[in-house]
Design a protein around this motif. Structure first.
Motif, PDB file in Angstrom:
ATOM      1  N   TRP A  64      -5.033 -64.245  43.540  1.00  0.00           N
ATOM      2  CA  TRP A  64      -5.452 -63.431  44.347  1.00  0.00           C
ATOM      3  C   TRP A  64      -4.724 -62.327  44.576  1.00  0.00           C
ATOM      4  O   TRP A  64      -5.119 -61.140  44.442  1.00  0.00           O
ATOM      5  CB  TRP A  64      -5.638 -64.100  45.835  1.00  0.00           C
ATOM      6  N   PHE A  65      -3.140 -62.631  44.558  1.00  0.00           N
ATOM      7  CA  PHE A  65      -2.298 -61.522  44.566  1.00  0.00           C
ATOM      8  C   PHE A  65      -2.271 -60.441  43.258  1.00  0.00           C
ATOM      9  O   PHE A  65      -2.463 -59.371  43.294  1.00  0.00           O
ATOM     10  CB  PHE A  65      -1.086 -62.190  44.487  1.00  0.00           C
ATOM     11  N   THR A  66      -2.216 -61.264  41.948  1.00  0.00           N
ATOM     12  CA  THR A  66      -2.347 -60.397  40.758  1.00  0.00           C
ATOM     13  C   THR A  66      -3.864 -59.950  40.687  1.00  0.00           C
ATOM     14  O   THR A  66      -3.819 -58.678  40.022  1.00  0.00           O
ATOM     15  CB  THR A  66      -2.199 -61.633  39.775  1.00  0.00           C
ATOM     16  N   LEU A  67      -4.881 -60.315  41.087  1.00  0.00           N
ATOM     17  CA  LEU A  67      -6.042 -59.967  40.980  1.00  0.00           C
ATOM     18  C   LEU A  67      -6.236 -58.520  41.751  1.00  0.00           C
ATOM     19  O   LEU A  67      -6.913 -57.752  41.375  1.00  0.00           O
ATOM     20  CB  LEU A  67      -7.260 -60.594  41.247  1.00  0.00           C
ATOM     21  N   LEU A  68      -5.931 -58.584  43.015  1.00  0.00           N
ATOM     22  CA  LEU A  68      -5.612 -57.336  43.911  1.00  0.00           C
ATOM     23  C   LEU A  68      -4.882 -56.274  43.405  1.00  0.00           C
ATOM     24  O   LEU A  68      -5.173 -55.045  43.515  1.00  0.00           O
ATOM     25  CB  LEU A  68      -5.075 -57.794  45.308  1.00  0.00           C
ATOM     26  N   ASN A  69      -3.671 -56.763  42.951  1.00  0.00           N
ATOM     27  CA  ASN A  69      -2.922 -55.789  41.962  1.00  0.00           C
ATOM     28  C   ASN A  69      -3.542 -54.949  41.190  1.00  0.00           C
ATOM     29  O   ASN A  69      -3.390 -53.638  41.243  1.00  0.00           O
ATOM     30  CB  ASN A  69      -1.487 -56.338  41.647  1.00  0.00           C
ATOM     31  N   PHE A  70      -4.386 -55.687  40.542  1.00  0.00           N
ATOM     32  CA  PHE A  70      -5.083 -55.052  39.216  1.00  0.00           C
ATOM     33  C   PHE A  70      -6.259 -54.222  39.903  1.00  0.00           C
ATOM     34  O   PHE A  70      -6.093 -53.020  39.335  1.00  0.00           O
ATOM     35  CB  PHE A  70      -5.816 -56.173  38.547  1.00  0.00           C
ATOM     36  N   SER A  71      -6.847 -54.561  40.818  1.00  0.00           N
ATOM     37  CA  SER A  71      -7.945 -53.638  41.382  1.00  0.00           C
ATOM     38  C   SER A  71      -7.476 -52.503  42.176  1.00  0.00           C
ATOM     39  O   SER A  71      -7.780 -51.244  42.037  1.00  0.00           O
ATOM     40  CB  SER A  71      -9.005 -54.488  42.164  1.00  0.00           C
ATOM     41  N   ILE A  72      -6.389 -52.755  42.712  1.00  0.00           N
ATOM     42  CA  ILE A  72      -5.921 -51.655  43.585  1.00  0.00           C
ATOM     43  C   ILE A  72      -5.348 -50.584  42.561  1.00  0.00           C
ATOM     44  O   ILE A  72      -5.189 -49.276  42.787  1.00  0.00           O
ATOM     45  CB  ILE A  72      -4.963 -51.962  44.525  1.00  0.00           C
ATOM     46  N   THR A  73      -4.362 -50.861  41.522  1.00  0.00           N
ATOM     47  CA  THR A  73      -3.954 -50.221  40.642  1.00  0.00           C
ATOM     48  C   THR A  73      -5.121 -49.129  39.845  1.00  0.00           C
ATOM     49  O   THR A  73      -4.800 -48.064  39.678  1.00  0.00           O
ATOM     50  CB  THR A  73      -3.318 -50.926  39.423  1.00  0.00           C
ATOM     51  N   TYR A  74      -6.416 -49.656  39.562  1.00  0.00           N
ATOM     52  CA  TYR A  74      -7.443 -49.086  39.303  1.00  0.00           C
ATOM     53  C   TYR A  74      -8.009 -47.909  40.038  1.00  0.00           C
ATOM     54  O   TYR A  74      -8.294 -46.913  39.627  1.00  0.00           O
ATOM     55  CB  TYR A  74      -8.333 -49.936  38.398  1.00  0.00           C
ATOM     56  N   ILE A  75      -7.957 -48.389  41.412  1.00  0.00           N
ATOM     57  CA  ILE A  75      -8.425 -47.272  42.243  1.00  0.00           C
ATOM     58  C   ILE A  75      -7.354 -46.112  42.259  1.00  0.00           C
ATOM     59  O   ILE A  75      -7.600 -45.012  42.176  1.00  0.00           O
ATOM     60  CB  ILE A  75      -8.397 -47.875  43.825  1.00  0.00           C
ATOM     61  N   ALA A  76      -6.013 -46.463  42.330  1.00  0.00           N
ATOM     62  CA  ALA A  76      -5.144 -45.332  42.212  1.00  0.00           C
ATOM     63  C   ALA A  76      -5.264 -44.454  40.956  1.00  0.00           C
ATOM     64  O   ALA A  76      -5.198 -43.192  41.029  1.00  0.00           O
ATOM     65  CB  ALA A  76      -3.584 -45.837  42.420  1.00  0.00           C
ATOM     66  N   LEU A  77      -5.421 -45.149  40.019  1.00  0.00           N
ATOM     67  CA  LEU A  77      -5.728 -44.622  38.523  1.00  0.00           C
ATOM     68  C   LEU A  77      -6.689 -43.428  38.513  1.00  0.00           C
ATOM     69  O   LEU A  77      -6.378 -42.317  38.075  1.00  0.00           O
ATOM     70  CB  LEU A  77      -5.784 -45.593  37.240  1.00  0.00           C
ATOM     71  N   ASN A  78      -7.718 -43.977  38.976  1.00  0.00           N
ATOM     72  CA  ASN A  78      -8.819 -43.041  38.978  1.00  0.00           C
ATOM     73  C   ASN A  78      -8.700 -41.820  39.972  1.00  0.00           C
ATOM     74  O   ASN A  78      -9.164 -40.926  39.707  1.00  0.00           O
ATOM     75  CB  ASN A  78     -10.334 -43.857  39.244  1.00  0.00           C
ATOM     76  N   LEU A  79      -8.164 -42.093  41.187  1.00  0.00           N
ATOM     77  CA  LEU A  79      -8.038 -41.015  41.967  1.00  0.00           C
ATOM     78  C   LEU A  79      -6.878 -40.119  41.462  1.00  0.00           C
ATOM     79  O   LEU A  79      -7.175 -38.637  41.818  1.00  0.00           O
ATOM     80  CB  LEU A  79      -7.517 -41.506  43.338  1.00  0.00           C
ATOM     81  N   LEU A  80      -5.758 -40.537  40.748  1.00  0.00           N
ATOM     82  CA  LEU A  80      -5.069 -39.631  40.367  1.00  0.00           C
ATOM     83  C   LEU A  80      -5.377 -38.764  39.196  1.00  0.00           C
ATOM     84  O   LEU A  80      -5.191 -37.453  39.100  1.00  0.00           O
ATOM     85  CB  LEU A  80      -3.802 -40.314  39.686  1.00  0.00           C
ATOM     86  N   ARG A  81      -6.234 -39.475  38.288  1.00  0.00           N
ATOM     87  CA  ARG A  81      -7.070 -38.651  37.477  1.00  0.00           C
ATOM     88  C   ARG A  81      -7.842 -37.627  37.807  1.00  0.00           C
ATOM     89  O   ARG A  81      -7.931 -36.564  37.169  1.00  0.00           O
ATOM     90  CB  ARG A  81      -7.830 -39.681  36.476  1.00  0.00           C
ATOM     91  N   TYR A  82      -8.541 -37.758  38.826  1.00  0.00           N
ATOM     92  CA  TYR A  82      -9.435 -36.962  39.508  1.00  0.00           C
ATOM     93  C   TYR A  82      -8.558 -35.802  40.055  1.00  0.00           C
ATOM     94  O   TYR A  82      -8.914 -34.710  40.021  1.00  0.00           O
ATOM     95  CB  TYR A  82     -10.308 -37.709  40.608  1.00  0.00           C
ATOM     96  N   PHE A  83      -7.610 -36.212  40.959  1.00  0.00           N
ATOM     97  CA  PHE A  83      -6.679 -35.349  41.395  1.00  0.00           C
ATOM     98  C   PHE A  83      -5.944 -34.241  40.383  1.00  0.00           C
ATOM     99  O   PHE A  83      -5.899 -33.073  40.663  1.00  0.00           O
ATOM    100  CB  PHE A  83      -5.479 -35.928  42.184  1.00  0.00           C
TER     101      PHE A  83
END
Length: 308
Positions: A64-83
């Motif tokens: 669960w820790f590693t899966l959350l790390n994965f999904s939260i990272t991709y939220i940040a990645l797409n927000l940063l690309r948009y920014f």
């Protein structure tokens, strides 16, 4: 040994170069399209993270820790690309501090997204090959430390690289040779690490002797995601290398890399639906009213394999 006459000067923007150059303060169809794609992908991963977080009992803690790390990272990645699209490319902001920060965060989170699948694979390897030690407090602590150390090393690498980079006109970044080639070396290293982790999972699947339908539901998602990330990263690395040497990559190669990198998070999200537990979490979130009436379903544990 340097080749005589080879110019190592290479400028990069926060996002991949554009098929059509933008005028200062302007917007073309490519930048607008990217903004829309990144917003959609960020919302999708927010939904995925909510599904995983709200269905905690379905997963074993360390996974669960590693899966959350994965999904939260991709939220940040797409927000940063948009920014980056809006504040760096579309409006062409020339504030050097802002440009350095966006370059730093985008590169770090992009590396973290690729490393996140390695952490998931490592967790599954431990889960299947050392099931008697899995889920004990030491294993949980090791997983958290591994996530922390991974991000720490990524940040240190980016700090070193950014220290030697220069922000030029319209937020273009100029890097010295050791940064350019060093980044390529780390990219190749990540590809090899992903392939090694996926290879071990394939060995576990082959040695388990379980039906293919069962194996696909348990190990299929990280294996497929690993291969997609390897292909996407390798294509970008080839495009990057050709650009370093020739200063202009072939249009077909560039366009393939451009669109694959853009849609890669969306493809990865769809591939995770192969996983039984992940698919059940999504279904539970969508039909949450039914879940409140029937209660939580029994936890589905991962496959364990005893390999002699």
């Amino acid at each position: 040994m340097e080749m005589e006459g080879l110019d190592y000067t290479y400028n990069l923007t926060i996002i991949d170069s554009y098929p059509e150059p933008l005028e200062a303060g302007g917007m073309n169809s490519y930048s607008l399209f990217q903004c829309i794609v990144y917003v959609i992908e960020a919302i999708l991963y927010m939904f995925i993270t909510t599904a995983i977080a709200s269905d905690r009992n379905r997963y074993q803690t360390t996974f669960w820790f590693t899966l959350l790390n994965f999904s939260i990272t991709y939220i940040a990645l797409n927000l940063l690309r948009y920014f980056g699209e809006v504040h760096v490319v579309i409006y062409n902001e020339s504030n050097k501090s802002l440009c350095h920060l966006v370059h730093f965060l985008n590169s770090a989170v992009n590396d973290g997204g690729e490393m996140a699948i390695i952490l998931i694979c490592v967790d599954l390897i431990v889960q299947n090959l050392m099931s008697e030690r899995y889920e004990n407090p030491k294993c949980k602590m090791f997983t958290l430390i591994l996530i922390f150390v991974t991000w720490l090393l990524i940040i240190i690498k980016e700090i070193i690289f950014r220290k030697h980079s220069e922000i030029e006109f319209l937020c273009y970044q100029s890097n010295p040779p050791f940064v350019l080639w060093g980044d390529l070396v780390f990219t190749i290293l990540r590809i090899l690490m992903i392939l090694a982790a996926v290879g071990v999972l394939l060995y576990i699947a082959q040695a388990s002797g379980q039906p293919a339908s069962v194996l696909v539901g348990l190990l299929g998602a990280p294996i497929l995601v690993g291969f997609v990330l390897c292909f996407s990263t390798l294509l970008s690395a080839i495009n990057y290398t050709v650009s370093l040497v020739n200063l202009q990559s072939p249009e077909t190669l560039y366009m393939c890399s451009y669109y694959i990198r853009m849609f890669c998070p969306l493809i990865i999200a769809l591939l995770w639906l192969v996983d039984n537990n992940f698919r059940a979490s999504i279904k539970r979130l969508i039909t949450c009213s039914t879940c409140r009436e029937t209660g939580l379903q029994p936890t589905e544990h991962e496959m364990t394999t005893d390999i002699a």
